[in-house]
Design a protein around this motif. Sequence first.
Motif, PDB file in Angstrom:
ATOM      1  N   LEU A 124      36.606  37.688 -26.354  1.00  0.00           N
ATOM      2  CA  LEU A 124      35.868  38.794 -26.977  1.00  0.00           C
ATOM      3  C   LEU A 124      34.951  39.467 -25.959  1.00  0.00           C
ATOM      4  O   LEU A 124      34.238  38.795 -25.206  1.00  0.00           O
ATOM      5  CB  LEU A 124      35.011  38.236 -28.124  1.00  0.00           C
ATOM      6  CG  LEU A 124      34.129  39.229 -28.877  1.00  0.00           C
ATOM      7  CD1 LEU A 124      34.963  40.132 -29.778  1.00  0.00           C
ATOM      8  CD2 LEU A 124      33.105  38.495 -29.726  1.00  0.00           C
ATOM      9  N   VAL A 125      34.960  40.795 -25.977  1.00  0.00           N
ATOM     10  CA  VAL A 125      33.955  41.565 -25.243  1.00  0.00           C
ATOM     11  C   VAL A 125      33.036  42.172 -26.302  1.00  0.00           C
ATOM     12  O   VAL A 125      33.507  42.843 -27.217  1.00  0.00           O
ATOM     13  CB  VAL A 125      34.596  42.681 -24.389  1.00  0.00           C
ATOM     14  CG1 VAL A 125      33.517  43.487 -23.669  1.00  0.00           C
ATOM     15  CG2 VAL A 125      35.581  42.077 -23.384  1.00  0.00           C
ATOM     16  N   PHE A 126      31.741  41.903 -26.174  1.00  0.00           N
ATOM     17  CA  PHE A 126      30.808  42.325 -27.212  1.00  0.00           C
ATOM     18  C   PHE A 126      29.906  43.439 -26.712  1.00  0.00           C
ATOM     19  O   PHE A 126      29.304  43.367 -25.635  1.00  0.00           O
ATOM     20  CB  PHE A 126      29.943  41.140 -27.666  1.00  0.00           C
ATOM     21  CG  PHE A 126      28.954  41.525 -28.728  1.00  0.00           C
ATOM     22  CD1 PHE A 126      29.390  41.960 -29.970  1.00  0.00           C
ATOM     23  CD2 PHE A 126      27.585  41.472 -28.485  1.00  0.00           C
ATOM     24  CE1 PHE A 126      28.487  42.341 -30.953  1.00  0.00           C
ATOM     25  CE2 PHE A 126      26.676  41.850 -29.467  1.00  0.00           C
ATOM     26  CZ  PHE A 126      27.134  42.282 -30.700  1.00  0.00           C
ATOM     27  N   SER A 127      29.781  44.458 -27.557  1.00  0.00           N
ATOM     28  CA  SER A 127      28.974  45.632 -27.272  1.00  0.00           C
ATOM     29  C   SER A 127      27.526  45.358 -27.674  1.00  0.00           C
ATOM     30  O   SER A 127      27.190  45.388 -28.847  1.00  0.00           O
ATOM     31  CB  SER A 127      29.587  46.765 -28.113  1.00  0.00           C
ATOM     32  OG  SER A 127      28.761  47.848 -28.230  1.00  0.00           O
ATOM     33  N   SER A 128      26.693  45.059 -26.671  1.00  0.00           N
ATOM     34  CA  SER A 128      25.287  44.813 -26.971  1.00  0.00           C
ATOM     35  C   SER A 128      24.439  45.937 -26.376  1.00  0.00           C
ATOM     36  O   SER A 128      24.980  46.965 -25.946  1.00  0.00           O
ATOM     37  CB  SER A 128      24.855  43.435 -26.463  1.00  0.00           C
ATOM     38  OG  SER A 128      23.581  43.124 -26.970  1.00  0.00           O
ATOM     39  N   VAL A 176      33.281  34.831 -24.204  1.00  0.00           N
ATOM     40  CA  VAL A 176      32.639  36.092 -24.615  1.00  0.00           C
ATOM     41  C   VAL A 176      31.985  36.734 -23.404  1.00  0.00           C
ATOM     42  O   VAL A 176      31.262  36.063 -22.650  1.00  0.00           O
ATOM     43  CB  VAL A 176      31.564  35.847 -25.701  1.00  0.00           C
ATOM     44  CG1 VAL A 176      30.820  37.141 -26.008  1.00  0.00           C
ATOM     45  CG2 VAL A 176      32.188  35.285 -26.976  1.00  0.00           C
ATOM     46  N   LEU A 177      32.224  38.021 -23.240  1.00  0.00           N
ATOM     47  CA  LEU A 177      31.467  38.800 -22.267  1.00  0.00           C
ATOM     48  C   LEU A 177      30.632  39.800 -23.051  1.00  0.00           C
ATOM     49  O   LEU A 177      31.159  40.617 -23.798  1.00  0.00           O
ATOM     50  CB  LEU A 177      32.407  39.505 -21.288  1.00  0.00           C
ATOM     51  CG  LEU A 177      32.916  38.535 -20.230  1.00  0.00           C
ATOM     52  CD1 LEU A 177      34.080  39.119 -19.460  1.00  0.00           C
ATOM     53  CD2 LEU A 177      31.775  38.163 -19.284  1.00  0.00           C
ATOM     54  N   LEU A 249      37.094  46.052 -16.921  1.00  0.00           N
ATOM     55  CA  LEU A 249      36.869  44.937 -15.993  1.00  0.00           C
ATOM     56  C   LEU A 249      36.507  43.667 -16.760  1.00  0.00           C
ATOM     57  O   LEU A 249      36.924  42.568 -16.386  1.00  0.00           O
ATOM     58  CB  LEU A 249      35.750  45.290 -15.017  1.00  0.00           C
ATOM     59  CG  LEU A 249      36.120  46.311 -13.947  1.00  0.00           C
ATOM     60  CD1 LEU A 249      34.879  46.690 -13.140  1.00  0.00           C
ATOM     61  CD2 LEU A 249      37.182  45.737 -13.011  1.00  0.00           C
ATOM     62  N   ALA A 250      35.732  43.817 -17.830  1.00  0.00           N
ATOM     63  CA  ALA A 250      35.359  42.647 -18.640  1.00  0.00           C
ATOM     64  C   ALA A 250      36.610  41.980 -19.198  1.00  0.00           C
ATOM     65  O   ALA A 250      36.738  40.746 -19.164  1.00  0.00           O
ATOM     66  CB  ALA A 250      34.418  43.067 -19.771  1.00  0.00           C
ATOM     67  N   LEU A 251      37.539  42.782 -19.692  1.00  0.00           N
ATOM     68  CA  LEU A 251      38.783  42.198 -20.219  1.00  0.00           C
ATOM     69  C   LEU A 251      39.511  41.436 -19.122  1.00  0.00           C
ATOM     70  O   LEU A 251      40.001  40.324 -19.336  1.00  0.00           O
ATOM     71  CB  LEU A 251      39.687  43.292 -20.782  1.00  0.00           C
ATOM     72  CG  LEU A 251      39.313  43.786 -22.170  1.00  0.00           C
ATOM     73  CD1 LEU A 251      40.098  45.045 -22.500  1.00  0.00           C
ATOM     74  CD2 LEU A 251      39.564  42.703 -23.218  1.00  0.00           C
TER      75      LEU A 251
END
Length: 354
Positions: A124-128, A176-177, A249-251
């Motif tokens: 998961l890449v999380f939008s914070s 998780v990123l 890049l996170a993915l």
Amino acid sequence: MTAPSTVLVTGGAGFIGSHTCVELLDHGYEVIVVDDYSNSTPQVFAQVERITDRFVGAVYELDIRDRASLSAVFDRHSVDAVVHFAAHKAVGESSRSPVEYYDANVGGTTSLLRVMRHHGVRQLVFSSSCSVYGDAARVPLDEAAPARPTNPYAASKWICEQILADVCARVPGFAVLCLRYFNPVGAHPSGQLGESPLGTPENLMPYLAQVAVGRKPDLRVFGDDYDTPDGTAIRDYLHVMDTAEAHRLALDHLADGPGMRIFNLGTGQGHSVLDVTAAFGVACGTPIPYRVVGRRPGDVAELVADAGAVARAWGWRPTRGLDDMCRDLWRFQRLHPLGYQLPARRHRFLPGRA
Ligand code: UD1
């Protein structure tokens, strides 16, 4: 762990979500989108497909809290990873409707996590948001700065981060990123894709763009009595295409290993409200009228990123400056003075295309 190839993007019709779809399609990812269009329109996908000359794999209109519908999407597609944008994001509105914000942002995230667990998806890449830092004691802010959210929107993001950290600590193999954005703005350089908020925008850049096309008479500058050189608040504005690139890049880096990692996304450069207003005036060729009014509740004087960690980890550095952000936003706004037109009817489901 292998790098994901089929990615589910929640909130993929939104501002950062749609630009990330472009970036992912351009780099060969299969993209599946879910969105409830609460602050967006499905018309955005025609633009995404025109820009990339590729098709979005499938688009589903649903609220991610509807677990049965969300689960059906995972049944249909072999999802490798999720980029989770779907959330409400207006700070002022969150103070007026805190329960709705916690329900949508925290409830949406737990619903997604339950469905991901059910389907064995663990990336998961999380939008914070930098708003988790609240009123910073000093800038620039690195990821070790304490979280002190000052409004329900920011608190909802911080709660989600803690939930995700807990999941990573307890579920073997879960990665998780978490990306804490400062202020993503601008538009795709083609002018075909940008921010098209429904209703009056609360954020500075889209508001400036509406003043420039005559939809609003002037900008209200929220306070000129901050402890900053010109008295107006300072933020770290980041081009949305640089932001989108960081998600791609996170993915790629989810495969580095399990656990939770947090990175700031910003340029490290602060600009005041008056700096941005002047830069936008240059981009559109005419000064933007403004008047100073009182401070906006919940606002803070200065937020600027120390984004060194992500540069060291992935080599990500923003390449676009404030002038590029203003120029690209203005190109989009000129071509779409009323934003995207809403479609005549909404689709429950847009059939997938291979
Ligand atoms: C806020 C959040 C941020 C979130 C973003 C998205 C905080 C500290 N930051 O950013 O995490 O990602 O919303 O919604 O909560 N301004 C005006 N006049 C206007 C609009 C804005 O003067 O009409 C000023 C604001 O007071 C602020 C600056 O412009 O100083 C930027 O505001 P905005 O674009 O709304 O973003 P933030 O509040 O920084």
